[in-house]
Design a protein around this motif. Structure first.
Motif, PDB file in Angstrom:
ATOM      1  N   PHE A 128      37.027  68.622 -19.571  1.00 55.19           N
ATOM      2  CA  PHE A 128      36.315  69.439 -18.597  1.00 55.19           C
ATOM      3  C   PHE A 128      34.849  69.470 -19.013  1.00 55.19           C
ATOM      4  O   PHE A 128      34.494  70.054 -20.035  1.00 55.19           O
ATOM      5  CB  PHE A 128      36.896  70.850 -18.547  1.00 55.19           C
ATOM      6  CG  PHE A 128      38.323  70.880 -18.061  1.00 55.19           C
ATOM      7  CD1 PHE A 128      38.615  70.778 -16.707  1.00 55.19           C
ATOM      8  CD2 PHE A 128      39.379  70.988 -18.953  1.00 55.19           C
ATOM      9  CE1 PHE A 128      39.924  70.788 -16.251  1.00 55.19           C
ATOM     10  CE2 PHE A 128      40.689  71.011 -18.511  1.00 55.19           C
ATOM     11  CZ  PHE A 128      40.964  70.909 -17.159  1.00 55.19           C
ATOM     12  N   VAL A 129      34.022  68.814 -18.227  1.00 51.26           N
ATOM     13  CA  VAL A 129      32.629  68.597 -18.609  1.00 51.26           C
ATOM     14  C   VAL A 129      31.755  69.732 -18.085  1.00 51.26           C
ATOM     15  O   VAL A 129      31.836  70.117 -16.910  1.00 51.26           O
ATOM     16  CB  VAL A 129      32.123  67.249 -18.070  1.00 51.26           C
ATOM     17  CG1 VAL A 129      30.675  67.012 -18.498  1.00 51.26           C
ATOM     18  CG2 VAL A 129      33.016  66.108 -18.571  1.00 51.26           C
ATOM     19  N   THR A 130      30.937  70.263 -18.977  1.00 46.86           N
ATOM     20  CA  THR A 130      29.961  71.289 -18.618  1.00 46.86           C
ATOM     21  C   THR A 130      28.560  70.715 -18.828  1.00 46.86           C
ATOM     22  O   THR A 130      28.392  69.535 -19.109  1.00 46.86           O
ATOM     23  CB  THR A 130      30.189  72.571 -19.440  1.00 46.86           C
ATOM     24  OG1 THR A 130      30.198  72.248 -20.843  1.00 46.86           O
ATOM     25  CG2 THR A 130      31.528  73.202 -19.059  1.00 46.86           C
ATOM     26  N   HIS A 131      27.563  71.535 -18.677  1.00 46.75           N
ATOM     27  CA  HIS A 131      26.192  71.023 -18.622  1.00 46.75           C
ATOM     28  C   HIS A 131      25.742  70.479 -19.979  1.00 46.75           C
ATOM     29  O   HIS A 131      25.960  71.109 -21.015  1.00 46.75           O
ATOM     30  CB  HIS A 131      25.231  72.120 -18.154  1.00 46.75           C
ATOM     31  CG  HIS A 131      23.966  71.565 -17.602  1.00 46.75           C
ATOM     32  ND1 HIS A 131      22.935  71.113 -18.398  1.00 46.75           N
ATOM     33  CD2 HIS A 131      23.568  71.350 -16.316  1.00 46.75           C
ATOM     34  CE1 HIS A 131      21.961  70.665 -17.643  1.00 46.75           C
ATOM     35  NE2 HIS A 131      22.312  70.794 -16.367  1.00 46.75           N
ATOM     36  N   PRO A 132      25.076  69.318 -19.992  1.00 48.64           N
ATOM     37  CA  PRO A 132      24.680  68.717 -21.260  1.00 48.64           C
ATOM     38  C   PRO A 132      23.598  69.467 -22.008  1.00 48.64           C
ATOM     39  O   PRO A 132      23.384  69.196 -23.205  1.00 48.64           O
ATOM     40  CB  PRO A 132      24.186  67.320 -20.854  1.00 48.64           C
ATOM     41  CG  PRO A 132      23.775  67.467 -19.426  1.00 48.64           C
ATOM     42  CD  PRO A 132      24.743  68.445 -18.841  1.00 48.64           C
ATOM     43  N   GLY A 148      30.254  69.551 -23.476  1.00 52.09           N
ATOM     44  CA  GLY A 148      28.929  69.403 -22.901  1.00 52.09           C
ATOM     45  C   GLY A 148      27.899  69.641 -23.994  1.00 52.09           C
ATOM     46  O   GLY A 148      27.958  70.672 -24.679  1.00 52.09           O
ATOM     47  N   HIS A 149      26.988  68.714 -24.201  1.00 50.12           N
ATOM     48  CA  HIS A 149      25.977  68.877 -25.256  1.00 50.12           C
ATOM     49  C   HIS A 149      24.920  67.804 -25.098  1.00 50.12           C
ATOM     50  O   HIS A 149      25.207  66.687 -24.662  1.00 50.12           O
ATOM     51  CB  HIS A 149      26.623  68.758 -26.643  1.00 50.12           C
ATOM     52  CG  HIS A 149      25.842  69.419 -27.735  1.00 50.12           C
ATOM     53  ND1 HIS A 149      24.711  68.855 -28.288  1.00 50.12           N
ATOM     54  CD2 HIS A 149      26.036  70.605 -28.379  1.00 50.12           C
ATOM     55  CE1 HIS A 149      24.246  69.668 -29.226  1.00 50.12           C
ATOM     56  NE2 HIS A 149      25.018  70.736 -29.289  1.00 50.12           N
ATOM     57  N   ALA A 150      23.702  68.127 -25.476  1.00 45.90           N
ATOM     58  CA  ALA A 150      22.648  67.120 -25.514  1.00 45.90           C
ATOM     59  C   ALA A 150      22.971  66.081 -26.585  1.00 45.90           C
ATOM     60  O   ALA A 150      23.693  66.368 -27.550  1.00 45.90           O
ATOM     61  CB  ALA A 150      21.304  67.783 -25.813  1.00 45.90           C
ATOM     62  N   GLU A 151      22.440  64.883 -26.404  1.00 46.82           N
ATOM     63  CA  GLU A 151      22.635  63.818 -27.408  1.00 46.82           C
ATOM     64  C   GLU A 151      21.619  64.022 -28.532  1.00 46.82           C
ATOM     65  O   GLU A 151      20.506  63.508 -28.487  1.00 46.82           O
ATOM     66  CB  GLU A 151      22.460  62.455 -26.757  1.00 46.82           C
ATOM     67  CG  GLU A 151      23.546  62.094 -25.781  1.00 46.82           C
ATOM     68  CD  GLU A 151      24.855  61.762 -26.469  1.00 46.82           C
ATOM     69  OE1 GLU A 151      24.927  60.764 -27.212  1.00 46.82           O
ATOM     70  OE2 GLU A 151      25.835  62.506 -26.249  1.00 46.82           O
ATOM     71  N   ASP A 152      22.035  64.744 -29.564  1.00 44.07           N
ATOM     72  CA  ASP A 152      21.115  65.031 -30.668  1.00 44.07           C
ATOM     73  C   ASP A 152      20.746  63.777 -31.445  1.00 44.07           C
ATOM     74  O   ASP A 152      19.701  63.735 -32.093  1.00 44.07           O
ATOM     75  CB  ASP A 152      21.741  66.053 -31.617  1.00 44.07           C
ATOM     76  CG  ASP A 152      21.755  67.455 -31.039  1.00 44.07           C
ATOM     77  OD1 ASP A 152      21.156  67.655 -29.964  1.00 44.07           O
ATOM     78  OD2 ASP A 152      22.354  68.355 -31.658  1.00 44.07           O
ATOM     79  N   TRP A 153      21.615  62.783 -31.428  1.00 42.08           N
ATOM     80  CA  TRP A 153      21.354  61.481 -32.041  1.00 42.08           C
ATOM     81  C   TRP A 153      22.240  60.465 -31.319  1.00 42.08           C
ATOM     82  O   TRP A 153      23.118  60.845 -30.539  1.00 42.08           O
ATOM     83  CB  TRP A 153      21.602  61.483 -33.554  1.00 42.08           C
ATOM     84  CG  TRP A 153      22.574  62.492 -34.082  1.00 42.08           C
ATOM     85  CD1 TRP A 153      22.287  63.700 -34.641  1.00 42.08           C
ATOM     86  CD2 TRP A 153      24.013  62.382 -34.129  1.00 42.08           C
ATOM     87  NE1 TRP A 153      23.443  64.339 -35.023  1.00 42.08           N
ATOM     88  CE2 TRP A 153      24.511  63.552 -34.730  1.00 42.08           C
ATOM     89  CE3 TRP A 153      24.909  61.387 -33.720  1.00 42.08           C
ATOM     90  CZ2 TRP A 153      25.872  63.769 -34.918  1.00 42.08           C
ATOM     91  CZ3 TRP A 153      26.269  61.598 -33.912  1.00 42.08           C
ATOM     92  CH2 TRP A 153      26.730  62.777 -34.508  1.00 42.08           C
ATOM     93  N   PRO A 154      22.026  59.166 -31.534  1.00 46.63           N
ATOM     94  CA  PRO A 154      22.796  58.166 -30.785  1.00 46.63           C
ATOM     95  C   PRO A 154      24.302  58.324 -30.971  1.00 46.63           C
ATOM     96  O   PRO A 154      24.784  58.612 -32.065  1.00 46.63           O
ATOM     97  CB  PRO A 154      22.302  56.828 -31.373  1.00 46.63           C
ATOM     98  CG  PRO A 154      20.931  57.131 -31.871  1.00 46.63           C
ATOM     99  CD  PRO A 154      20.984  58.540 -32.384  1.00 46.63           C
ATOM    100  N   ASN A 155      25.031  58.143 -29.876  1.00 41.26           N
ATOM    101  CA  ASN A 155      26.496  58.167 -29.873  1.00 41.26           C
ATOM    102  C   ASN A 155      27.071  59.546 -30.231  1.00 41.26           C
ATOM    103  O   ASN A 155      28.220  59.654 -30.659  1.00 41.26           O
ATOM    104  CB  ASN A 155      27.049  57.104 -30.824  1.00 41.26           C
ATOM    105  CG  ASN A 155      26.524  55.724 -30.498  1.00 41.26           C
ATOM    106  OD1 ASN A 155      26.635  55.270 -29.367  1.00 41.26           O
ATOM    107  ND2 ASN A 155      25.932  55.056 -31.478  1.00 41.26           N
TER     108      ASN A 155
END
Length: 238
Positions: A128-132, A148-155
Motif C-alpha cells: 500500500f503506497v503512500t506519499h514519497p 512511502g519514502h524519499a530516495e535518500d540514496w540510490p536504490n
C-alpha cells in the motif's frame, strides 16, 4: 520475492493528513501540496481531522476498518477534493518509479537474500503506497506492506521493501530486526551501491546489538550458514 503496488484511497488520505500534522516528512518536495490537503481536511472536516491526527498508526485504516467507521464515513468529501487528487496523482507517479526500480533490482535483491539466508523468498506482497515525501515503512502482516519514502540514496526503496518482506520470514523482535538490518540495510545496500560498513546503518537503538553480531555475520558472509549464524548471534547478544 515480488511486490504488487496499489493505492488505498482511505489509507492514503489518513496517512497523509496524520504525517503532515506530525511533521513526518522524508523530504520537503511537494510539502505545499501535502499541507494544502491537511489544511482542507482541518477546515472542512475538523472532527475527522482531529481523529486522524490522533491515530498512533494510520495503517489502522487498513488493519481495523471496522473500528474506524466514523472516520472512514467522513473521508469521502476529502477524497473528492482537488487537494486529494493532486496527492493521488503524485503517488501514482511514484508507483511507476517503484515498479521500474524493482524491475531493475528485484532479481538481484532476491538472489542476495537467498544466498545469505537460504530462505526461498518466493512470496508476493501487496504494498500500500503512500506519499514519497512522507515517512512510511511497516510490515502489516499477512503479506502486506505499507511504504512511502524519499530516495535518500540510490536504490533506497529496493533495500527497504526487502527489509519489510524479511520481517515476514525472519521475525519482529530486536535480535531479528538487527539481523534484517545486517542483511538489507547494510549488505544489500553495499552490494547495490558500493561502499562498506561499519559504520552500520539502521535504527540507532539496534546498532549496539548489530555490532555484537558482526563477528558471526562476517563469518556468514564468507560461508553462509544462516541457522548457525542466528545461533551464534543469539549467544553474542545475551
Amino acid at each position: 520475492m515480488n511486490f504488487n503496488f496499489r493505492i488505498n484511497d482511505d489509507y492514503l488520505a489518513a496517512d497523509t493528513i496524520n504525517k503532515v500534522a506530525r511533521d513526518r516528512f522524508s523530504s520537503y518536495e511537494n510539502a505545499h501540496d501535502l499541507r494544502k490537503l491537511a489544511q482542507y481536511a482541518e477546515e472542512t472536516q475538523s472532527s475527522t481531522y482531529g481523529k486522524l491526527i490522533g491515530l498512533e498508526y494510520p495503517c489502522e485504516v487498513i488493519l481495523k476498518p471496522e473500528n474506524l467507521s466514523d472516520i472512514l464515513n467522513n473521508l469521502e468529501k476529502i477524497k473528492k477534493s482537488s487537494e486529494f487528487s493532486t496527492i493521488r496523482d503524485q503517488v501514482s507517479r511514484y508507483i511507476d518509479f517503484l515498479v521500474d526500480q524493482w524491475k531493475r533490482n528485484g532479481e538481484m535483491a532476491t538472489d542476495t537474500v537467498r544466498e545469505l539466508t537460504g530462505l526461498p523468498m518466493n512470496d508476493e506482497y501487496t504494498v500500500f503506497v503512500t506519499h514519497p515525501n512522507l515517512c512510511n515503512g511497516i510490515y502489516l502482516g499477512d503479506k502486506k506492506i505499507a511504504w512511502g519514502h524519499a530516495e535518500d540514496w540510490p536504490n533506497y526503496s529496493t533495500v527497504y521493501l526487502t527489509h519489510e518482506a524479511l520481517h515476514d520470514t525472519i521475525g519482529w523482535d530486536d535480535p531479528d530486526h538487527s539481523i534484517i538490518q545486517l542483511i538489507a540495510d547494510n549488505e544489500l545496500r553495499v552490494r547495490m551501491n558500493g561502499g562498506e560498513y561499519p559504520p552500520l546503518l539502521g535504527h540507532p537503538g539496534l546498532v549496539p546489538m548489530m555490532e555484537k553480531m558482526l563477528p558471526a555475520w562476517n563469518d556468514n558472509l564468507k560461508s553462509p550458514d544462516f541457522e548457525k549464524f542466528r545461533e551464534r548471534a543469539a549467544e553474542l547478544v545475551k
